[in-house]
Design a protein around this motif. Structure first.
Motif, PDB file in Angstrom:
ATOM      1  N   ALA A  21     -20.052  23.859-106.526  1.00 40.78           N
ATOM      2  CA  ALA A  21     -21.025  24.507-107.409  1.00 40.78           C
ATOM      3  C   ALA A  21     -22.455  24.067-107.093  1.00 40.78           C
ATOM      4  N   ALA A  22     -22.670  22.768-106.909  1.00 43.06           N
ATOM      5  CA  ALA A  22     -24.024  22.238-106.716  1.00 43.06           C
ATOM      6  C   ALA A  22     -24.640  22.687-105.397  1.00 43.06           C
ATOM      7  N   HIS A  23     -23.825  22.762-104.349  1.00 43.67           N
ATOM      8  CA  HIS A  23     -24.349  23.086-103.022  1.00 43.67           C
ATOM      9  C   HIS A  23     -24.154  24.554-102.652  1.00 43.67           C
ATOM     10  N   ARG A  24     -23.604  25.328-103.566  1.00 43.74           N
ATOM     11  CA  ARG A  24     -23.305  26.741-103.302  1.00 43.74           C
ATOM     12  C   ARG A  24     -22.476  26.856-102.022  1.00 43.74           C
ATOM     13  N   ALA A  25     -21.461  26.024-101.941  1.00 41.58           N
ATOM     14  CA  ALA A  25     -20.611  25.962-100.751  1.00 41.58           C
ATOM     15  C   ALA A  25     -19.841  27.262-100.568  1.00 41.58           C
ATOM     16  N   THR A  26     -19.613  27.602 -99.299  1.00 42.18           N
ATOM     17  CA  THR A  26     -18.897  28.835 -98.976  1.00 42.18           C
ATOM     18  C   THR A  26     -17.499  28.582 -98.439  1.00 42.18           C
ATOM     19  N   ALA A  27     -17.197  27.334 -98.012  1.00 41.88           N
ATOM     20  CA  ALA A  27     -15.925  27.061 -97.340  1.00 41.88           C
ATOM     21  C   ALA A  27     -15.348  25.728 -97.782  1.00 41.88           C
ATOM     22  N   PHE A  28     -14.018  25.702 -97.918  1.00 42.55           N
ATOM     23  CA  PHE A  28     -13.334  24.459 -98.294  1.00 42.55           C
ATOM     24  C   PHE A  28     -11.908  24.505 -97.783  1.00 42.55           C
ATOM     25  N   PHE A  29     -11.484  23.372 -97.196  1.00 41.22           N
ATOM     26  CA  PHE A  29     -10.104  23.214 -96.729  1.00 41.22           C
ATOM     27  C   PHE A  29      -9.410  22.128 -97.520  1.00 41.22           C
ATOM     28  N   ALA A  30      -8.125  22.352 -97.811  1.00 40.73           N
ATOM     29  CA  ALA A  30      -7.303  21.323 -98.450  1.00 40.73           C
ATOM     30  C   ALA A  30      -5.834  21.677 -98.280  1.00 40.73           C
ATOM     31  N   PRO A  31      -4.968  20.671 -98.279  1.00 42.17           N
ATOM     32  CA  PRO A  31      -3.534  20.945 -98.323  1.00 42.17           C
ATOM     33  C   PRO A  31      -3.175  21.473 -99.706  1.00 42.17           C
TER      34      PRO A  31
END
Length: 515
Positions: free
Chosen positions: A243-253
């Motif tokens: 939310a804070a960085h307006r991230a567009t991508a995230f990976f997780a198991p």
């Protein structure tokens, strides 16, 4: 690679970690400085440099500084017990160990008796370990000469990193990945995962694993994207960071995605910027995927499958096939050729079970100091994954089992045989078999079936307590079932498939589970 990104976009933010925010130009300068300091400490091309730490901006710097020198990065899983870490350090012949404050005590025990210099690195909050025998980071950073180090010429076939991976053997193997192999894999990921320069990625999974390091961080840096570095995948921290960085991508198991879904902050945080969701490391339950797609309708989903030896992505299931091919691992990526074969290395028919084998420039050069296992892995000219799967008429893979009895718990690989051998060392144990059973949080939990010796009394609590003293926490069984005998075939082989049908195995894991 980093220098090219810095040349293209010097003022673009490359990395954010805590209060630190570095452009590509600054990151490149930091890498130069640290590489020069490591070189001044006596490390030469080909020397192994170990890194035992949680995620931080310094982890990223060291990753590229070691490569720039032509030295060999050897990540050590920070979750390992001292004995396991010591094996990796000794087996690799590491000359230098970088360690952060969280790993200092384990590192001190691991290097005891080994000729390895230990150097502190600040963690994501800037704290450095203060422990006897661990030199301050300034001994490296302050040794940098005024004139930048001229990187030595490095052949693309030279080893860039040794990634230790658990197998069915009692000890992990060191997969040697060359500079070329890693870069070929980056191209596959950029093409298959739609990496773009305007991406803002949250890196929360351990960089000591090649999944976060080489499937996500590396390709993002190659295209010039922005990377947010978190110390670990705490659900609330991840949600706040997106939310804070307006991230567009995230990976997780899957285990982490499940934790995000169950966090009270999930529905409160503004996740509207997220456009690319990646999962892998273990099988994503279809119901969880459906829930993710419903609650994050603007996200395009990617399932990345592979293993350390192929650097690590071999196949990808893209956004357009998530529903149509739910549960599939997708099709081979740009630079990988994949088949499903029988014992004679002949293709099996569509829908039939066989072993996954690969050919690719992404593949490892071999296992460090282990020519026998290297030859076995490449028998017939193809790399044998050890995974069993079916391939349909369209070339989509669905993994159905692990040929080598690997357990994937919380994104970590655990070899069942390694745990079994530890159990056999416990007084009072006659026989033991270890399997992975489904679990709502860990996806698979390490489960041990133990037969006591005659005249000995064993219970679940005592067996788990023993394991905690001799191995890493994630390898310790979360459930132990005491039985009179183990099922076997006529030749005496333990039938693990029958253990999965044991009444204790069929119990809801919430009913009976050790923390």
């Amino acid at each position: 690679m980093l220098r090219r990104s810095a040349g293209r976009r010097p003022d673009k933010v490359a990395l954010v970690a805590g209060e630190v925010s570095w452009t590509y130009a600054v990151l490149d300068q930091m890498v130069d400085r640290v590489a020069a300091g490591i070189h001044a400490s006596g490390v030469a091309a080909g020397d192994r440099v170990a890194l035992m730490a949680r995620n931080s901006h310094w982890y990223v710097v060291l990753r590229f500084a070691v490569a720039r020198l032509g030295a060999v990065l050897t990540p050590v899983n920070f979750m390992l017990a001292a004995s396991d870490a010591a094996y990796v350090l000794e087996h690799s012949g590491a000359r230098l160990l970088f360690v952060d404050t969280a790993c200092a005590s384990v590192a001190r025990a691991a290097v005891r008796g080994l000729e390895i210099r230990s150097i502190a690195i600040p963690d994501i909050r800037g704290a450095e370990p203060e422990a006897e025998g661990i030199a301050p980071f300034s001994t490296i950073s302050d040794q940098a000469p005024v004139v930048p180090l001229a990187p030595p010429p490095i052949d693309g076939g030279a080893t860039a990193q040794i990634m230790y991976t658990s197998g069915t053997e009692s000890r992990p193997k060191g997969a040697m990945l060359s500079h070329d192999a890693v870069l070929w894999e980056y191209q596959s990921c950029i093409a298959g995962c739609d990496w773009r320069e305007d991406a803002i990625q949250v890196n929360a999974l351990p960089l000591c694993h090649c999944a976060q390091l080489d499937a996500f961080l590396g390709p993002a840096i190659q295209v010039g994207a922005t990377n947010i570095i978190l110390e670990g995948p705490d659900p609330d921290a991840v949600l706040k960071s997106i939310a804070a960085h307006r991230a567009t991508a995230f990976f997780a198991p899957p285990t982490v995605w499940i934790a995000l879904l169950r966090s009270p902050l999930f529905d409160q945080a503004d996740l509207s910027s997220l456009t690319h969701g990646f999962y892998g490391a273990s099988i994503m339950p279809v119901e969880i995927l459906r829930e993710l797609m419903a609650r994050l309708p603007g996200v395009r989903w990617y399932n990345c499958y592979g293993q350390t030896e192929i650097a690590p992505v071999a196949t990808i299931l893209g956004p357009d096939d998530q529903v149509r091919k739910a549960g599939s691992a997708g099709r081979p990526v740009l630079n990988v050729e994949t088949r499903v074969v029988d014992e004679a290395l002949q293709d099996v028919a569509a829908g039939e079970v066989g072993e996954i084998v690969h050919r690719s420039p992404q593949l490892m050069s071999g296992y460090w100091n282990d020519p026998v296992r290297t030859a076995d892995a490449f028998a017939g000219g193809w790399f044998h994954s050890g995974d069993l799967a079916v391939m349909d008429e369209e070339g989509f893979l669905t993994v159905v089992d692990r040929k080598k009895d690997m357990i994937k718990t919380g994104g970590e690989n655990v070899a069942s045989r390694e745990v079994e051998e530890l159990l056999y060392q416990m007084p009072g144990v006659s026989e033991a078999a270890v399997i992975g059973l489904p679990h709502p949080r860990w996806i698979e939990m390490v489960t041990a079936f133990v037969v006591p010796r005659a005249g000995h009394m064993l219970d679940e609590t005592s067996v788990i307590a023993y394991c905690r003293t001799v191995t890493s926490a994630y390898k310790t069984p979360k459930r132990v079932v005491i039985v009179d005998a183990l099922p076997k075939n006529a030749s005496g082989k333990i039938l693990k498939r029958e253990l999965r049908d044991h009444p204790e195995a069929r119990k809801d894991p919430q009913e009976k589970m050790q923390p």
